[in-house]
Design a protein around this motif. Structure first.
Motif, PDB file in Angstrom:
ATOM      1  N   THR A 197     -13.953 -37.053  11.497  1.00 46.75           N
ATOM      2  CA  THR A 197     -13.522 -38.039  12.484  1.00 46.75           C
ATOM      3  C   THR A 197     -12.815 -37.372  13.663  1.00 46.75           C
ATOM      4  OG1 THR A 197     -13.285 -39.617  10.700  1.00 46.75           O
ATOM      5  CG2 THR A 197     -12.250 -40.196  12.783  1.00 46.75           C
ATOM      6  N   VAL A 198     -11.900 -36.435  13.350  1.00 43.96           N
ATOM      7  CA  VAL A 198     -11.190 -35.755  14.435  1.00 43.96           C
ATOM      8  C   VAL A 198     -12.028 -34.625  15.017  1.00 43.96           C
ATOM      9  CG1 VAL A 198      -9.053 -34.605  15.108  1.00 43.96           C
ATOM     10  CG2 VAL A 198      -9.013 -36.308  13.299  1.00 43.96           C
ATOM     11  N   GLY A 199     -12.753 -33.920  14.158  1.00 44.41           N
ATOM     12  CA  GLY A 199     -13.623 -32.854  14.642  1.00 44.41           C
ATOM     13  C   GLY A 199     -12.968 -31.484  14.679  1.00 44.41           C
ATOM     14  N   ILE A 200     -11.929 -31.275  13.883  1.00 37.95           N
ATOM     15  CA  ILE A 200     -11.293 -29.957  13.800  1.00 37.95           C
ATOM     16  C   ILE A 200     -12.215 -29.035  12.992  1.00 37.95           C
ATOM     17  CG2 ILE A 200      -9.234 -28.683  13.023  1.00 37.95           C
ATOM     18  CD1 ILE A 200      -7.728 -31.356  13.055  1.00 37.95           C
ATOM     19  N   PRO A 201     -12.423 -27.805  13.445  1.00 37.99           N
ATOM     20  CA  PRO A 201     -13.244 -26.895  12.639  1.00 37.99           C
ATOM     21  C   PRO A 201     -12.676 -26.782  11.222  1.00 37.99           C
ATOM     22  CG  PRO A 201     -12.771 -25.930  14.767  1.00 37.99           C
ATOM     23  CD  PRO A 201     -11.969 -27.189  14.684  1.00 37.99           C
ATOM     24  N   ALA A 202     -13.575 -26.757  10.220  1.00 36.11           N
ATOM     25  CA  ALA A 202     -13.156 -26.828   8.817  1.00 36.11           C
ATOM     26  C   ALA A 202     -12.150 -25.747   8.471  1.00 36.11           C
ATOM     27  CB  ALA A 202     -14.384 -26.717   7.915  1.00 36.11           C
ATOM     28  N   ILE A 203     -12.323 -24.560   9.029  1.00 36.12           N
ATOM     29  CA  ILE A 203     -11.448 -23.448   8.645  1.00 36.12           C
ATOM     30  C   ILE A 203     -10.006 -23.735   9.071  1.00 36.12           C
ATOM     31  CG2 ILE A 203     -11.881 -22.039  10.718  1.00 36.12           C
ATOM     32  CD1 ILE A 203     -12.012 -19.615   8.748  1.00 36.12           C
ATOM     33  N   ILE A 204      -9.837 -24.376  10.212  1.00 37.53           N
ATOM     34  CA  ILE A 204      -8.486 -24.693  10.697  1.00 37.53           C
ATOM     35  C   ILE A 204      -7.945 -25.937   9.986  1.00 37.53           C
ATOM     36  CG2 ILE A 204      -7.100 -25.317  12.720  1.00 37.53           C
ATOM     37  CD1 ILE A 204      -8.187 -22.472  12.776  1.00 37.53           C
ATOM     38  N   ALA A 205      -8.799 -26.953   9.850  1.00 38.29           N
ATOM     39  CA  ALA A 205      -8.349 -28.204   9.235  1.00 38.29           C
ATOM     40  C   ALA A 205      -7.836 -27.938   7.818  1.00 38.29           C
ATOM     41  CB  ALA A 205      -9.492 -29.211   9.201  1.00 38.29           C
ATOM     42  N   THR A 206      -8.625 -27.195   7.041  1.00 35.82           N
ATOM     43  CA  THR A 206      -8.235 -26.993   5.646  1.00 35.82           C
ATOM     44  C   THR A 206      -7.113 -25.959   5.534  1.00 35.82           C
ATOM     45  OG1 THR A 206      -9.989 -25.360   5.317  1.00 35.82           O
ATOM     46  CG2 THR A 206     -10.512 -27.621   4.758  1.00 35.82           C
ATOM     47  N   GLY A 221     -11.498 -34.261   5.030  1.00 37.86           N
ATOM     48  CA  GLY A 221     -12.697 -34.907   5.552  1.00 37.86           C
ATOM     49  C   GLY A 221     -12.413 -35.626   6.866  1.00 37.86           C
ATOM     50  N   PHE A 222     -11.274 -36.304   6.919  1.00 42.34           N
ATOM     51  CA  PHE A 222     -10.882 -37.010   8.148  1.00 42.34           C
ATOM     52  C   PHE A 222     -10.732 -36.011   9.299  1.00 42.34           C
ATOM     53  CE2 PHE A 222      -7.214 -38.137  10.853  1.00 42.34           C
ATOM     54  CZ  PHE A 222      -7.723 -39.277  11.466  1.00 42.34           C
ATOM     55  N   MET A 223     -10.027 -34.915   9.030  1.00 44.24           N
ATOM     56  CA  MET A 223      -9.794 -33.945  10.109  1.00 44.24           C
ATOM     57  C   MET A 223     -11.098 -33.301  10.570  1.00 44.24           C
ATOM     58  SD  MET A 223      -6.182 -32.059   9.331  1.00 44.24           S
ATOM     59  CE  MET A 223      -6.429 -31.511   7.655  1.00 44.24           C
ATOM     60  N   VAL A 224     -11.969 -32.993   9.603  1.00 48.65           N
ATOM     61  CA  VAL A 224     -13.201 -32.280   9.948  1.00 48.65           C
ATOM     62  C   VAL A 224     -14.201 -33.201  10.654  1.00 48.65           C
ATOM     63  CG1 VAL A 224     -15.236 -31.133   8.991  1.00 48.65           C
ATOM     64  CG2 VAL A 224     -12.963 -30.554   8.145  1.00 48.65           C
ATOM     65  N   LEU A 262     -21.882 -25.392   1.281  1.00 47.14           N
ATOM     66  CA  LEU A 262     -23.287 -25.777   1.448  1.00 47.14           C
ATOM     67  C   LEU A 262     -23.544 -26.404   2.818  1.00 47.14           C
ATOM     68  CD1 LEU A 262     -25.821 -25.657  -0.276  1.00 47.14           C
ATOM     69  CD2 LEU A 262     -25.295 -27.935  -1.116  1.00 47.14           C
ATOM     70  N   ILE A 263     -22.540 -27.021   3.424  1.00 45.60           N
ATOM     71  CA  ILE A 263     -22.752 -27.563   4.770  1.00 45.60           C
ATOM     72  C   ILE A 263     -22.130 -26.647   5.827  1.00 45.60           C
ATOM     73  CG2 ILE A 263     -22.879 -29.958   3.978  1.00 45.60           C
ATOM     74  CD1 ILE A 263     -20.031 -30.238   5.394  1.00 45.60           C
ATOM     75  N   ALA A 264     -22.019 -25.363   5.479  1.00 47.40           N
ATOM     76  CA  ALA A 264     -21.474 -24.369   6.404  1.00 47.40           C
ATOM     77  C   ALA A 264     -20.029 -24.662   6.757  1.00 47.40           C
ATOM     78  CB  ALA A 264     -22.331 -24.254   7.670  1.00 47.40           C
ATOM     79  N   GLY A 265     -19.333 -25.353   5.851  1.00 48.77           N
ATOM     80  CA  GLY A 265     -17.899 -25.586   6.033  1.00 48.77           C
ATOM     81  C   GLY A 265     -17.135 -24.691   5.076  1.00 48.77           C
ATOM     82  N   ILE A 266     -15.880 -25.043   4.809  1.00 51.51           N
ATOM     83  CA  ILE A 266     -15.078 -24.260   3.880  1.00 51.51           C
ATOM     84  C   ILE A 266     -13.889 -25.129   3.474  1.00 51.51           C
ATOM     85  CG2 ILE A 266     -13.432 -23.166   5.476  1.00 51.51           C
ATOM     86  CD1 ILE A 266     -14.342 -20.488   3.974  1.00 51.51           C
ATOM     87  N   ASP A 267     -13.299 -24.849   2.328  1.00 50.91           N
ATOM     88  CA  ASP A 267     -12.084 -25.570   1.943  1.00 50.91           C
ATOM     89  C   ASP A 267     -10.999 -24.575   1.544  1.00 50.91           C
ATOM     90  OD1 ASP A 267     -10.104 -27.176   1.099  1.00 50.91           O
ATOM     91  OD2 ASP A 267     -11.263 -28.250  -0.426  1.00 50.91           O
ATOM     92  N   LEU A 268     -10.138 -24.255   2.493  1.00 51.45           N
ATOM     93  CA  LEU A 268      -9.075 -23.285   2.234  1.00 51.45           C
ATOM     94  C   LEU A 268      -7.894 -23.911   1.496  1.00 51.45           C
ATOM     95  CD1 LEU A 268      -8.941 -21.244   5.571  1.00 51.45           C
ATOM     96  CD2 LEU A 268     -10.122 -20.699   3.459  1.00 51.45           C
TER      97      LEU A 268
END
Lengths: 313, 502
Positions: free
Chosen positions: A109-118, A104-107, A55-61
Motif C-alpha cells: 500500500t505504501v510502496g516502501i522497498p521490502a528490504i527497508i520496510a522489513t 505487507g502494508f508498508m511494501v 519468491l516474489i523478489a522481496g525479502i523479510d528481514l
C-alpha cells in the motif's frame, strides 16, 4: 545436464554428509542425526515462511525479530499473566502474523522497498520486545505441556515433535505453492509483476498475504525456539533472518523472483543444518562458522545470478 | 556541387535479423536549411537519424559530412563533425542546474574541482545566443518542458553543432512553447545551422521547413520544395501504397441494435472527451499516430489507469473498473502491445498462463481444481491451435504468434465479451498474422466485440468494420467501412481537420 543442475543441491548435501562422516564418524550416528533435526526444525519452519517473499523478489528481514518478539509475548502471557499455553500460543501467532501484515502494508500500500520496510519493522519490534521484557529474560515453568513443541519426542520414538512440525510446515508450504491459486499468483508476481496485475491478479492483496505467511511461520518457529530453550531471551532471534535467507536461496529459490520449489528449500535447510552441526563436531569456532555461512550465501546467490545472466545472453 | 550539402546519406540500408528497417534511403541536407523528414509510424525515420548519430551502424551506404566520406558514424565522429540530435526523451538530470546539465559529462574544471562560475558563464552565453531567458543556476526539474528542451538545444549549440536533428520536438510542448521553439529554430537557421526536423504535424512542417523529404517502408520516396507542396500530395506520398496483405473474409456479423460498450465524454490517462460505441460482433479499429492516446484509452477501459471524468457503460450499465481484475470480471480483456513485458508470464507454463484469470473461479477454498485447469488449457490449445508438444511448456519458449494465442486463450477462458487488442500482430510473422486475423473473425462471429488498436493502416482497413481515429488524445474522425481511405485517415490522424465538425 538439466537434471544434474536441478538435483545438484542434493548432491551437495550427500557430499557434505560423506565428508563430515569421514572427518568424524559420530556425525552419521542416529543420535546425532536426531540432534541435527532438532536444531534445524525452527530453521525449516521459518524458511518455509521466508520462501514466499523471496519468491516474489522481496525479502523479510523481520523474521528473526519475530522469533524474539513471539517468545517474549508468549512467555510473558504464560509466566506473568498465567494465560493457558494454548491461548498464549494463539495470541503469539496472531501478533507475529500482524507484524507480517504490517510489512505487507508498508511494501504494497505504501510502496516502501521490502528490504527497508522489513528492516524498519525488525528494529521496531526488537525495541518492543525489550520494552515488554524490560530487557530481562522470562523463564518458563519446567515440565509443562508447553515442552511439547521443542522438547518432546514422538511417543515411542526418538523423532522430535519439532521435526514433525517442520515436516508438516514444508508440506503445507508445498501445498500452497502447487495446489492453491495463491501459489500460482506468487510465481506470476515473482516472474513479472506488471503482467501479473494485467492478468487480473490483485498484486497488492497478495503481498499482504505473502508477508503475513512469512510472519506466521516465523512466529511458529519462535514457539519451537521458546519451548526448546525454556526461557524467552531478547536475543533469541537476532540475526537469524540471514540464516533463513541462506537456506531458501541455497534451496534454489531465485532472489530475482519467480522460480523455486519447497522441496529445494528442504535441501537448503538440511545443508545449512548439517553444515553447522558438522562444524561444531569438528571444533570449528563460532567466528569461522560465520565466515563459512557468509561464503555459502554469496556462492548460492552467485550461482543463481550467473545462470540468469547466461540465459539473458 | 557536392559541397552545397553539409550532410549526405547515400543509399543507406539497415538490416536486422529477419527485418529490413531501411531499404534504400538517401538524404541531402543543405547548409542553413530546415529539411522536414516525414513518414508513417515505422517508416524508418528514427533508424535513419540514429545512423547519423552513430547509434545505429548501417548495413551498407555512405555518409558524407562536409565532403568527408564515412561508412558509418560513431558518437565521437558525430560530435567532431557537429551533428547533434534532440530526442523526444531528454537526456537530463532533474536535480542538477541548467548549466550543469549543459556541461553534463564534460564539466569545465579548475584543477580537480568543477568550475561552476565558468560553466554558468558559458551557459549564459549559449542561452543569449538563442535569445532565451533561463537562469543557468535554475534546477532542471524547476524548468518547464519547453525550457528543458531549450537547454538541450543550447547544449548542442554550445558544442558548436552545425547539423541539428530534432525528433518530434513539438510533441511534448504546449502551443506557446511550440511558438518559442519555432523562433529558436528559425534563429538557428539564420545563423547557418542546418536542421532536420521530424514531425507528423503537417502544419508545422509547412510553416517551418524549406524542403520536405518523404520516406515510406524504409525507402526514399520523394523530396519536395515546401512552397510548391500540398497537404494532399504529402499524405498520398506517405501512405500511397497498394494493399499487399490478404485478410480473411468475414461475414458481416455486427448486431447494430446491441451496444456492448459505450464511452460518454471519458477523460483520463491523458485522453480527452472520448465518445464511442462498440457493438456486439463488431471489430472497431482504433487508429492514429504513435502518442495519439490509443493505448492510454485501452488502459482506462481495462481499469489499469483511472478514469477522471465521463461515463463508461457496459451493456447499458455504468461501470467504473478500478483494477484489471474488476475489468476482467466485468468481461473486458486487454491483449497488450508489449507481449513480453505486459502480456504473457514468460516464466510460467502455458497451462498456468491460461488459468491465471480464472484461478479464483475454479478453486474451492483456495485449492485449484486441477482437472478443470488442465481441461480448459487443453480445450483452447485445440480450439485456437497453440502449437506445443506440452501444456507445461514455458511461454518464453514459444514463437510470437503462439504467445499471442496463449494470451488470447486466457481471455477466452475468462469468458470476456470485449477484447481489446493493442497492436495484435506486432513482431509476428506473416503466417501467424493471418491466423490471428482469423481468430479475431471467429471472436466477432461468436458475438464478442473487438477493439483493435493498430499502427498499420492496412491492417485497420483490412480488419475493421469501422475505424475511429485519434490525434492528440482526442477522437478526430470516424470512417465507415464503405469509405475507408488511407488519405482521409492520415488527414484525421495528423489532426488537420477537426473531425468532430464533419
Amino acid at each position: 545436464m538439466k537434471t544434474l543442475r536441478k538435483n545438484a543441491i542434493w548432491l551437495v548435501l550427500i557430499a557434505e554428509v560423506i565428508i563430515f562422516s569421514i572427518a568424524n564418524p559420530a556425525f552419521i550416528k542416529p543420535t546425532n542425526i536426531v540432534a541435527i533435526l532438532r536444531q534445524v526444525a525452527f530453521y525449516g519452519i521459518a524458511s518455509v515462511g521466508m520462501t514466499f517473499p523471496i519468491l516474489i523478489a522481496g525479502i523479510d528481514l523481520s523474521a528473526g525479530t519475530v522469533i524474539t518478539l513471539i517468545g517474549i509475548v508468549t512467555a510473558g502471557l504464560m509466566a506473568n499473566m498465567h494465560v493457558p499455553f494454548v491461548l498464549a500460543v494463539i495470541i503469539g501467532l496472531i501478533v507475529s502474523t500482524g507484524v507480517g501484515l504490517l510489512n505487507g502494508f508498508m511494501v504494497s500500500t505504501v510502496g516502501i522497498p521490502a528490504i527497508i520496510a522489513t528492516f524498519s519493522s525488525q528494529t521496531i519490534f526488537e525495541g518492543c520486545a525489550y520494552l515488554l521484557s524490560n530487557g530481562l529474560p522470562i523463564p518458563l515453568a519446567r515440565g509443562t505441556a508447553f515442552d511439547f513443541f521443542g522438547k518432546w519426542n514422538f511417543p515411542g520414538t526418538i523423532i522430535p515433535i519439532s521435526a514433525i512440525i517442520m515436516a508438516i510446515c514444508f508440506l503445507v508450504g508445498g501445498f500452497i505453492l502447487n495446489r492453491t491459486y495463491f501459489g500460482r499468483y506468487f510465481y506470476a508476481i515473482g516472474g513479472n509483476e506488471e503482467a501479473a496485475e494485467l492478468s487480473g491478479i490483485r498484486v497488492n492483496r497478495m503481498k499482504y498475504l505473502i508477508y503475513a505467511l512469512s510472519g506466521f511461520f516465523a512466529g511458529l518457529a519462535g514457539i519451537v525456539v521458546l519451548s526448546r530453550t525454556g526461557s524467552a531471551q531478547n536475543t533469541a532471534g537476532k540475526g537469524l533472518e540471514f540464516d533463513f535467507i541462506t537456506c531458501v536461496v541455497l534451496g534454489g529459490v531465485s532472489v530475482n523472483g519467480g522460480s523455486g520449489s519447497m522441496i529445494g528449500v528442504v535441501a537448503g535447510v538440511l545443508i545449512i543444518g548439517s553444515l553447522t552441526n558438522g562444524m561444531i563436531l569438528m571444533n570449528v569456532s563460532n567466528y569461522m562458522q560465520m565466515v563459512v555461512k557468509g561464503i555459502v550465501l554469496a556462492v548460492a546467490v552467485g550461482f543463481d545470478c550467473i545462470s540468469k545472466k547466461r540465459q539473458a545472453v | 556541387m557536392s559541397d552545397e550539402y553539409v550532410l549526405e546519406l547515400e543509399h543507406i540500408r539497415k538490416e536486422y535479423p529477419g527485418v529490413v528497417a531501411l531499404k534504400d534511403v538517401t538524404l541531402q541536407l543543405k547548409k542553413g536549411e530546415i529539411l522536414a523528414l516525414i513518414g508513417e509510424n515505422g517508416a524508418g525515420k528514427s533508424t535513419l537519424i540514429k545512423c547519423c548519430s552513430g547509434a545505429v551502424v548501417p548495413t551498407s551506404g555512405k555518409i558524407r559530412v562536409n565532403g568527408k566520406e564515412y561508412d558509418r558514424m560513431t558518437p565521437q565522429l558525430a560530435a567532431e563533425n557537429g551533428i547533434a540530435i534532440i530526442y523526444q526523451e531528454f537526456n537530463n538530470v532533474a536535480e542538477l542546474s541548467a548549466a550543469e546539465n549543459l556541461f553534463l559529462g564534460r564539466p569545465i574544471r579548475k584543477g580537480i574541482t568543477v568550475d561552476f562560475k565558468a560553466m554558468e558563464r558559458e551557459a549564459q552565453k549559449a542561452f543569449d545566443q538563442l535569445r532565451i531567458k533561463i537562469n543557468p543556476k535554475a534546477l532542471m526539474k524547476d524548468l518547464t518542458v519547453g525550457f528543458q528542451q531549450m537547454v538541450e538545444i543550447a547544449k548542442a549549440i554550445q558544442q558548436d553543432a552545425k547539423v541539428l536533428i530534432m525528433d518530434e520536438p513539438s510533441a511534448p510542448l504546449t502551443s506557446n512553447e511550440v511558438e518559442s521553439m519555432f523562433r529558436v529554430v528559425e534563429l538557428l537557421r539564420s545563423q547557418g545551422v542546418s536542421i532536420i526536423y521530424i514531425s507528423h504535424r503537417l502544419e508545422e512542417i509547412f510553416r517551418l521547413s524549406d524542403r520536405i523529404e518523404v520516406i515510406r517502408d524504409g525507402e526514399y520516396i520523394d523530396t519536395l520544395i515546401t512552397k510548391e507542396a500540398t497537404v494532399d500530395e504529402l499524405i498520398h506520398l506517405m501512405v500511397g501504397r497498394e494493399m499487399t496483405q490478404q485478410y480473411p473474409a468475414r461475414e458481416p456479423c455486427i448486431q447494430n441494435d446491441k451496444v456492448v460498450l459505450e464511452c460518454k465524454g471519458v477523460y483520463g490517462n491523458g485522453d480527452e472527451d472520448i465518445n464511442l460505441q462498440i457493438h456486439a460482433g463488431e471489430v472497431l479499429g482504433l487508429g492514429g499516430l504513435v502518442g495519439a492516446g490509443r493505448t492510454e484509452l485501452a488502459e482506462v477501459l481495462f481499469g489499469a489507469k483511472p478514469k477522471e471524468a465521463g461515463q463508461i457503460l457496459l451493456n447499458g450499465k455504468e461501470i467504473n473498473p478500478k483494477s484489471p481484475r474488476e475489468a476482467i470480471d466485468l468481461g473486458i480483456a486487454l491483449v497488450p502491445e508489449d507481449r513480453k513485458r505486459h502480456g504473457a508470464l514468460l516464466g510460467s507454463s502455458i497451462k498456468h498462463n491460461i488459468g491465471m484469470p480464472i484461478y479464483e473461479r475454479i478453486s474451492t477454498s483456495g485449492v485449484i481444481n486441477r482437472k478443470v485447469e488442465k481441461d480448459t488449457a487443453e480445450q483452447y490449445r485445440k480450439d485456437i491451435q497453440i502449437k506445443t508438444p506440452t501444456l507445461d511448456q514455458k511461454v518464453k519458449n514459444l514463437s510470437g504468434g503462439n504467445q499471442q494465442k496463449v494470451i488470447l486463450a486466457k481471455w477466452l477462458a475468462a469468458n470476456c465479451q470485449l477484447i481489446i487488442f493493442d497492436e495484435p500482430t506486432r513482431g509476428i510473422d506473416v503466417g501467424a498474422k493471418y491466423e490471428i486475423y482469423k481468430l479475431i473473425n471467429d471472436l466477432v462471429a461468436s458475438g464478442k466485440s473487438v477493439l483493435m488498436i493498430s499502427s498499420e493502416i492496412e491492417e485497420l482497413m483490412g480488419m475493421s468494420d469501422r475505424i475511429l481515429v485519434l490525434a492528440e488524445h482526442r477522437i478526430t474522425g470516424e470512417l465507415q467501412k464503405t469509405d475507408f481511405n488511407a488519405d482521409v485517415f492520415m488527414t484525421y490522424a495528423s489532426a488537420i481537420v477537426d473531425g468532430q465538425e464533419n
